[in-house]
Design a protein around this motif. Structure first.
Motif, PDB file in Angstrom:
ATOM      1  N   SER A  39     -29.592 -38.827  73.248  1.00  0.00           N
ATOM      2  CA  SER A  39     -28.475 -39.411  73.225  1.00  0.00           C
ATOM      3  C   SER A  39     -28.147 -40.608  74.325  1.00  0.00           C
ATOM      4  O   SER A  39     -27.590 -41.750  74.148  1.00  0.00           O
ATOM      5  CB  SER A  39     -27.045 -38.761  72.927  1.00  0.00           C
ATOM      6  N   SER A  53     -26.106 -36.081  67.367  1.00  0.00           N
ATOM      7  CA  SER A  53     -26.730 -37.085  68.546  1.00  0.00           C
ATOM      8  C   SER A  53     -27.946 -38.158  67.925  1.00  0.00           C
ATOM      9  O   SER A  53     -27.926 -39.205  68.555  1.00  0.00           O
ATOM     10  CB  SER A  53     -27.404 -36.005  69.318  1.00  0.00           C
ATOM     11  N   SER A  76     -21.231 -39.961  73.318  1.00  0.00           N
ATOM     12  CA  SER A  76     -21.987 -40.156  72.077  1.00  0.00           C
ATOM     13  C   SER A  76     -21.481 -39.496  70.730  1.00  0.00           C
ATOM     14  O   SER A  76     -21.092 -40.297  69.649  1.00  0.00           O
ATOM     15  CB  SER A  76     -23.587 -39.946  72.221  1.00  0.00           C
TER      16      SER A  76
END
Length: 715
Positions: free
Chosen positions: A328, A553, A590
């Motif tokens: 990520s 992710s 993220s």
């Protein structure tokens, strides 16, 4: 051939001229003799044919009228032809009609055996048979025999004369070649004599004069020029000799300087070799020993422990969910984190201990000498505490934990490989127990490790073999006892182990990356089922699907969801995606971006098992959460546990203050349901109303249009 090599060039030239002349004369002589013989044969044949034609023309009437006397008179003129030995005229049936034989010749006249004209040459005579025709019909034959010795005598004289000419020509060629070779070899001999003098006397001033402009003259000119160049070079060499001596002196000093530089380069090469040796045994990123060096040190430590009869320990470390951070936030931040981890690990060990990086996010600690097994646990606890402190990398606050497996020599292995394997197995056991902990190796773990390996192998083929299935647990409104929606729950129908719950195989899927294709399959299958429920008329039916941390992710999740919504034509406002608190805390930034993009599609986001993770109120303000699901671990002990009741009430108050919806999950009895009703929570999920069921039973519940009756009426 050896004799030819050693004779003088004069003799070689003479020999070559003689051989060429001899071969040429022989060929010419042979050609003349063959031509003369062929000409003699042609002349004889032509002469006989002419006579035969004359005889045939004059004897036609005699043959036709059978006049032998006339035929005899016709060939009588041959008496004046000295070379004719015999002649005869035959009729068409080869009967002799008239004959002539030269006086003194005893040979008879043969009978012709062919009707065709032909000429035959024998040793001493020539024969001719010619046909006699009248108006296209064969009426007879003419036979002539001619003496061939005269022609042979003529040929013999011709050959004798040719041989005389041949030998005369050879003699003339020899005389001429002797003279010609002297013209060619005389300058060469002079050149050879000058060369010997120069070689003997070392006098390069000698020259050979020549006025010719042929190849020999050019050779002499080139030889003289070569001598000029040699003499010039001698003068130049003499000039260079003194300069060379000066140059040698200078080069000697340069060589001494080069030797000093070479010594410096040698020292530098040794330093480079030492650095190469270091890099060959150390990790380039962290500077820690690598696997190769670690194995050497473990082998030495085990030998020492065996001699001294002491204990040694190995700690196998794996950073929890490091892959999520790496994927990520990028490898650069991941590398910074690994360097920080390496520094903290070095701060937790003793002077004689070794920390090594095995690769990726795996580390190992060698404890070469410990007094008791608990010493390894003490160091492992220090490592867990040290790594639990947040790490700041490029402005990101990262929380990292580790799972540690411990193996002790000699209890868990007496060889290096066995000890490492035992530590590895116990590390996986630590992960399966919830991560961020230390676990000692036990013999039973080998069986669990083999089972995990079997599950991992079979899980890779489970999708292909259609062994995965979805069950749906109803979400109920207790005020109306009606089904509002359902949560899709996955299970694995293993062909030999039976039904495997998600708690056993989902962690394996997350560790191996198989959660990505499995998660996509869950989304598509659940959306397809919602489409079927909508087609059956249940348009208000909601569907909840769980998202794993790894799915959230990975880039591309939003595209997968958009494609599934478009393919199955489902209403995104009837969809819920459930995430756990750990998803948010591991990669908050993220996760927030991905969840917001999902909300833009109209999908609701629920925070599952709230209260058992590491969430904070600040995270709830950032994350786009619509619903909080109170964790089953709190609900299970209600109303018997005042502490759990207090936590549940606090969660409810917090959610109400943030205007978030609430769902109580894991409700199994009436007391629990009544507690949440009193708190104003009417949406519940649990075995009180229904266990997870196949899709057909959910449809039956929806189509029955009757109120749900609690299954477990415990008061």
């Amino acid at each position: 051939m050896n004799i030819i090599r050693h004779i003088s060039i004069r003799r070689k030239i003479t020999l070559i001229i003689m051989l060429v002349s001899m071969v040429s004369l022989c060929l010419a002589l042979a050609a003349f003799i063959v031509a003369e013989r062929s000409s003699a044969h042609q002349f004889a044949a032509k002469n006989l044919k002419t006579m035969a034609e004359v005889i045939a023309a004059n004897s036609k009437a005699a043959i036709i009228f059978r006049d032998n006397i006339a035929a005899e008179e016709t060939i009588e003129f041959l008496h004046y032809q000295e070379h004719i030995l015999a002649a005869a005229i035959y009729d068409a049936e080869h009967e002799l009609f008239a004959a002539y034989t030269k006086p003194g010749v005893e040979a008879g006249v043969p009978t012709p055996h062919s009707d065709h004209d032909n000429v035959l040459f024998w040793d001493n005579y020539v024969e001719l048979v010619n046909s006699i025709s009248h108006e296209g019909q064969l009426i007879g034959h003419v036979y002539l025999r001619s003496d061939f010795r005269l022609i042979q005598d003529h040929l013999s004289w011709f050959a004798i004369i040719a041989l005389l000419v041949f030998f005369c020509s050879l003699l003339i060629s020899f005389l001429l070649s002797e003279r010609l070779q002297q013209i060619i070899t005389a300058p060469l001999l002079s050149l050879s004599e000058i060369a010997r003098k120069i070689t003997t006397e070392k006098n390069y001033a000698l020259r050979l004069q020549s006025d010719s402009r042929d190849e020999v003259g050019n050779l002499i000119s080139d030889f003289n020029e070569m001598l000029d160049q040699i003499q010039l070079r001698d003068n130049e060499l003499e000039l260079h000799r003194s300069s060379l001596e000066d140059l040698v002196t200078k080069r000697t000093s340069d060589l001494e300087l080069a030797n000093r530089e070479l010594e410096a380069a040698k020292l530098e090469a040794e330093e480079i070799a030492e650095r190469m040796e270091y890099h060959a045994h150390h990790d380039a990123l962290t500077g820690l020993p690598n696997r190769h060096l670690l194995i050497d040190r473990i082998s030495i430590a085990l030998s020492h422990a065996h001699r001294e009869n002491i204990l040694a320990g190995v700690l196998y470390l794996d950073l929890d969910r490091f892959k999520l951070i790496n994927d990520s936030l990028g490898h650069a931040i991941g590398d910074q984190l690994l360097r920080v981890v390496a520094q903290r690990l070095n701060g937790c060990i003793r002077e004689d201990d070794t920390v090594a990086r095995l690769g990726g996010d795996e580390f190992m600690v060698l404890l070469p000498s410990i007094e008791k097994t608990s010493d390894a646990g003490y160091i492992g606890k220090r490592i867990i505490d040290a790594l639990s402190e947040p790490v700041i990398c490029d402005g990101y606050e990262l929380n990292i934990t580790t799972s540690i497996g411990v193996s002790i020599y000699p209890y868990d292995g007496k060889e290096t490989d066995a000890l490492i394997k035992s530590a590895d197995v116990s590390m996986y056991r630590a992960k399966s127990l919830g991560r961020n902990r230390l676990v000692y190796y036990t013999a039973e773990m080998n069986e669990e490790s083999r089972k995990r390996l079997t599950l991992e192998t079979d899980l890779r083929k489970a999708l292909e073999k259609q062994e995965l299935a979805l069950l749906y647990q109803p979400i109920v409104d207790t005020r109306k006892n009606m089904v509002l929606g359902a949560e899709a729950l996955i299970l694995w129908n293993h062909p030999t182990m039976g039904v495997i719950p998600p708690a056993e195989f989902i962690p394996i899927a997350e560790d191996t990356g198989l959660i990505i294709p499995i998660g996509e399959w869950v989304i598509r299958t659940a959306f397809e089922r919602l489409r079927c429920w909508n087609d059956a008329g249940h348009l208000n039916m909601r569907l909840a699907v769980n998202l794993s941390p790894t799915q959230l992710s990975r880039p591309g999740l939003v595209s997968i969801v958009e494609h599934a919504i478009s393919e199955f034509q489902v209403n995104p406002y009837k969809l819920d995606f459930e995430i756990t608190e750990n998803v948010a805390t591991q990669n908050l930034e993220s996760a927030t971006v991905t969840l917001k993009n999902l909300k833009k599609l109209g999908i609701s986001i629920s925070l599952d098992d709230f209260g058992i993770g590491y969430s904070s109120l600040s995270h709830l303000h950032v994350l786009p959460i619509d619903t909080i699901k109170i964790g089953q671990s709190f609900v299970r002990n209600i109303p018997d546990s005042l502490g759990d009741m207090s936590v549940a009430q606090a969660i409810i108050a917090m959610a109400n203050s943030m205007d978030l919806s609430l769902i109580a999950e894991g409700v199994e009895n009436i007391k629990q349901m009544n507690f949440f009703r009193q708190q104003g929570i009417h949406v519940i999920q649990g075995h009180l109303f229904s266990e997870p069921v196949p899709e057909e039973e959910i449809l039956e519940m929806l189509e029955s249009r009757t109120t749900l009756t609690p299954l477990n009426v415990v008061k």
